[in-house]
Motif scaffolding. Structure first.
Motif, short mmCIF file in Angstrom:
data_model
loop_
_atom_site.label_atom_id
_atom_site.label_comp_id
_atom_site.label_asym_id
_atom_site.label_seq_id
_atom_site.Cartn_x
_atom_site.Cartn_y
_atom_site.Cartn_z
N LEU A 1 -10.61 -5.15 -4.45
CA LEU A 1 -10.78 -6.38 -3.67
C LEU A 1 -10.10 -7.56 -4.38
CD1 LEU A 1 -14.51 -6.07 -2.53
CD2 LEU A 1 -12.49 -5.97 -1.07
N LEU A 2 -10.25 -7.63 -5.70
CA LEU A 2 -9.69 -8.74 -6.45
C LEU A 2 -8.16 -8.73 -6.40
CD1 LEU A 2 -11.08 -9.89 -9.89
CD2 LEU A 2 -8.66 -10.11 -9.34
N ILE A 3 -7.56 -7.58 -6.69
CA ILE A 3 -6.09 -7.49 -6.69
C ILE A 3 -5.54 -7.56 -5.27
CG2 ILE A 3 -4.15 -5.93 -7.18
CD1 ILE A 3 -5.60 -5.10 -9.71
N GLY A 4 -6.26 -6.98 -4.31
CA GLY A 4 -5.79 -6.99 -2.94
C GLY A 4 -5.85 -8.34 -2.27
N ASN A 5 -6.62 -9.25 -2.80
CA ASN A 5 -6.74 -10.58 -2.20
C ASN A 5 -6.17 -11.66 -3.13
OD1 ASN A 5 -8.62 -10.46 0.45
ND2 ASN A 5 -9.23 -8.85 -0.97
N LYS A 6 -6.82 -11.89 -4.25
CA LYS A 6 -6.34 -12.91 -5.19
C LYS A 6 -4.97 -12.53 -5.75
CE LYS A 6 -7.93 -15.56 -9.24
NZ LYS A 6 -7.98 -16.86 -8.56
N GLY A 7 -4.78 -11.24 -6.02
CA GLY A 7 -3.50 -10.79 -6.56
C GLY A 7 -2.36 -10.99 -5.58
N LYS A 8 -2.58 -10.60 -4.32
CA LYS A 8 -1.52 -10.75 -3.32
C LYS A 8 -1.22 -12.22 -3.04
CE LYS A 8 -2.30 -6.39 -0.86
NZ LYS A 8 -2.75 -5.75 0.40
N GLU A 9 -2.22 -13.06 -3.14
CA GLU A 9 -2.04 -14.47 -2.82
C GLU A 9 -1.34 -15.24 -3.94
OE1 GLU A 9 -4.75 -18.33 -1.42
OE2 GLU A 9 -5.66 -16.33 -1.64
N HIS A 10 -1.67 -14.91 -5.19
CA HIS A 10 -1.18 -15.72 -6.31
C HIS A 10 -0.31 -14.98 -7.32
CE1 HIS A 10 -3.82 -18.94 -4.98
NE2 HIS A 10 -4.86 -18.12 -5.04
N ALA A 11 -0.33 -13.64 -7.33
CA ALA A 11 0.35 -12.92 -8.40
C ALA A 11 1.50 -12.03 -7.94
CB ALA A 11 -0.67 -12.05 -9.17
N MET A 12 1.65 -11.84 -6.63
CA MET A 12 2.68 -10.94 -6.12
C MET A 12 3.66 -11.68 -5.22
SD MET A 12 0.59 -7.52 -5.01
CE MET A 12 -0.99 -7.11 -5.73
N SER A 13 4.94 -11.32 -5.35
CA SER A 13 5.94 -11.80 -4.40
C SER A 13 5.81 -10.99 -3.12
CB SER A 13 7.34 -11.64 -4.99
OG SER A 13 7.63 -10.25 -5.17
N ASP A 14 6.51 -11.41 -2.08
CA ASP A 14 6.46 -10.68 -0.81
C ASP A 14 6.97 -9.25 -0.97
OD1 ASP A 14 5.47 -12.91 0.44
OD2 ASP A 14 7.41 -13.60 1.20
#
Length: 408
Positions: free
Chosen positions: A264-277
């Motif tokens: 949940l953490l990586i799938g939400n916070k990670g996608k929003e702030h830590a991953m490029s498209d």
């Protein structure tokens, strides 16, 4: 190990091809159906020509299905499932999901334990009540992985879809914890049956799992935020899963809960702030593929394991009656939270029916049942009963749920 994977993946690929080419059922349901038929045919063949199937029996008995699921494949499935859950939508249904996954599992465990004791007694089998509660714990967690693909084909309320998916992620972890607590009480002797001991075991499992999930999830998030290289970031997600699950096991905490929290953490916070498209796209595709492969392998193995299940008519009759018990317990366990948090919802009756009928049992229940082999009284009876419930759940409920969903 290499030979094992080669054989299982080859069988899974062939069965997946047959299903996609001719049966055209949802993939997990289709491959399990074919593997179940194959397992039954091989079992019948063994009764006629015992010597010819001995290599297959030796192959299937040579690996620990329970350990393979609980210690290896489960961490990938739960992380992949939680990675695609919108935490904003989950927050909107958090009270309902939390109640279903905790209070609901406990109510279901108690009801199935009491009623299974009664049903088993009617057939003249002697099994202790605490062992029946253990059976209740292993069969209560729902595993609607097979129905999630079907849900996306129909316009059903988003809140209901979130409740079904969210519950499946968390009640797997809670169910394994309840199972572990009861099993510890059984193997620990009479001195372990104290409120303090039960609370201690439960706290270590639950709180430890949540804490490890947060720590390993944030570690992965921080590493991914400092780079922009999708190959390395995918490796980081793999490290989060394997390292986090191993750490939870080492500290006797709940690995399933740790994986749900990390996902949940990586799938939400990670996608929003830590991953490029680009990274988000590749991470999503990678874990969707891992999810599909693991599910296919899991359901193929579940079907082939029937070859080893003892065919006792009395056990099968008990298991058939326990199908009704499991469905009734599922319905009753949902009622308190459903009417407390959904009293203003439209079509309450249909929503409750979907929640009940869509609560499929799957590989986790079978893995937990097989882990009991020769460890408690009535283990063979519980294994057969678990298979009866899971097969009905996936083959009948999984295929007929479309008729309920079509009413929306």
């Amino acid at each position: 190990m290499l030979t094992f994977f080669a054989i299982i993946i080859s069988i899974s690929a062939v069965l997946g091809y047959i299903n996609h080419k001719w049966l055209k059922l949802p993939n997990t349901i289709g491959v399990m159906f074919i593997s179940v038929v194959l397992g039954i045919v091989l079992r019948l063949f063994e009764t006629l020509y015992p010597g010819y199937t001995s290599p297959l029996r030796a192959f299937l008995e040579g690996y620990d299905f329970s350990a393979f699921v609980l210690d290896f494949i489960l961490c990938f499935l739960l992380f992949a499932g939680s990675l695609h859950v919108n935490i904003g939508q989950l927050k909107g249904a958090r009270a309902t999901v939390f109640s279903y996954a905790t209070i609901g599992v406990i109510i279901s465990t108690i009801l199935i334990g009491l009623l299974s004791k009664l049903v088993i007694g009617l057939f003249g089998y002697e099994v202790s009540l605490i062992s029946c509660f253990l059976f209740g714990a292993l069969i209560s967690p729902t595993d609607p992985i097979a129905v999630i693909g079907i849900l996306s084909q129909y316009k059903i309320p988003q809140k209901l879809k979130t409740e079904i998916i969210g519950e499946s992620l968390f009640n797997d972890g809670v169910g394994v914890v309840v199972f572990s607590v009861i099993f510890s009480l059984i193997t620990g002797g009479d001195h372990s049956f104290t409120a303090t001991n039960i609370t201690k075991i439960f706290a270590i499992e639950v709180l430890g799992g949540l804490a490890i999930g947060l720590m390993i999830g944030y570690a992965g998030y921080w590493l991914m935020k400092t780079i922009d290289h999708y190959q390395t970031e995918i490796m980081i997600t793999l490290a989060v899963v394997t390292g986090g699950y191993s750490a939870a096991s080492y500290f006797h905490a709940s690995g399933p809960l740790a994986m749900v929290v990390a996902g949940l953490l990586i799938g939400n916070k990670g996608k929003e702030h830590a991953m490029s498209d680009i990274t988000t796209e590749y991470v999503d595709k990678f874990w969707e593929l891992i999810d599909e492969i693991c599910n296919t392998i899991l359901f193929v193995l579940m079907g082939l394991e029937i070859f080893l299940v003892p065919f006792d008519l009395g056990y099968i009759l008990v298991g058939t009656l326990l199908i009704v018990v499991a469905l009734a317990a599922r319905y009753i366990s949902l009622l308190p939270a459903f009417f407390l948090f959904n009293r203003n919802e439209k079509r309450k009756g249909l929503n409750l029916a979907v929640l009940t009928w869509g609560g499929l049992r799957g590989g986790i229940s079978i893995a937990l049942a097989l882990s009991l082999t020769n460890k408690i009284e009535g283990s063979s009876l519980f294994i057969v009963s678990t298979y009866c419930i899971v097969l009905f759940s996936i083959m009948v409920q999984g295929l007929s749920i479309k008729k309920l969903l079509a009413k929306y």
